[in-house]
Design a protein around this motif. Structure first.
Motif, PDB file in Angstrom:
ATOM      1  N   ASP A  34       0.833  -1.207   0.000  1.00 23.74           N
ATOM      2  CA  ASP A  34       0.000   0.000   0.000  1.00 23.74           C
ATOM      3  C   ASP A  34       0.865   1.254   0.000  1.00 23.74           C
ATOM      4  OD1 ASP A  34      -2.241  -1.621   0.020  1.00 23.74           O
ATOM      5  OD2 ASP A  34      -2.661  -1.328   2.163  1.00 23.74           O
ATOM      6  N   LYS A  38       0.970   4.085  -2.952  1.00 25.95           N
ATOM      7  CA  LYS A  38       0.712   5.505  -2.689  1.00 25.95           C
ATOM      8  C   LYS A  38       1.907   6.356  -3.113  1.00 25.95           C
ATOM      9  CE  LYS A  38      -0.940   8.798   0.597  1.00 25.95           C
ATOM     10  NZ  LYS A  38      -1.484   9.113   1.875  1.00 25.95           N
ATOM     11  N   THR A  41       2.320   7.253  -6.834  1.00 30.25           N
ATOM     12  CA  THR A  41       1.457   8.253  -7.464  1.00 30.25           C
ATOM     13  C   THR A  41       2.142   9.605  -7.615  1.00 30.25           C
ATOM     14  OG1 THR A  41       0.418   8.967  -5.389  1.00 30.25           O
ATOM     15  CG2 THR A  41      -0.639   7.136  -6.587  1.00 30.25           C
ATOM     16  N   GLN A  79       4.127  13.928   0.336  1.00 28.80           N
ATOM     17  CA  GLN A  79       2.662  13.920   0.202  1.00 28.80           C
ATOM     18  C   GLN A  79       1.998  14.444   1.466  1.00 28.80           C
ATOM     19  OE1 GLN A  79       1.349   9.990  -0.901  1.00 28.80           O
ATOM     20  NE2 GLN A  79       2.525  10.003  -2.801  1.00 28.80           N
TER      21      GLN A  79
END
Length: 84
Positions: A34, A38, A41, A79
């Motif tokens: 996961d 993420k 991206t 992020q």
């Protein structure tokens, strides 16, 4: 473990209708996948390596290097900073 088997079994177990049995370490492997997804991206380098493994152009071991995980960590950090 054979690379193709490793990739296919982990993604199969992630399906919501699959009830297991789950191998030891599955929860950690899923969390790491996961994080990779993420990070991919926003970091093209992470994305390229992640997709190379998913598409069997690289071995899963290529996603276990310290350099790869530093890039994932930096992408996730960036992020979080942008979300503030």
């Amino acid at each position: 473990m054979d690379a193709a088997w490793e990739i296919s079994t982990l993604s199969d177990l992630a399906q919501p209708h699959v009830v297991g049995p789950y191998p030891r370490g599955y929860a950690a492997a899923k969390a790491m996948a996961d994080w990779m997804a993420k990070a991919s991206t926003t970091d093209a380098w992470v994305n390229e390596r992640f997709l190379d493994v998913v598409n069997m152009r690289r071995r899963p071991a290529d996603l276990r290097t310290p350099h790869f995980w530093w890039r994932v960590a930096w992408a996730l950090r960036d992020q979080r900073r942008q979300e503030r």
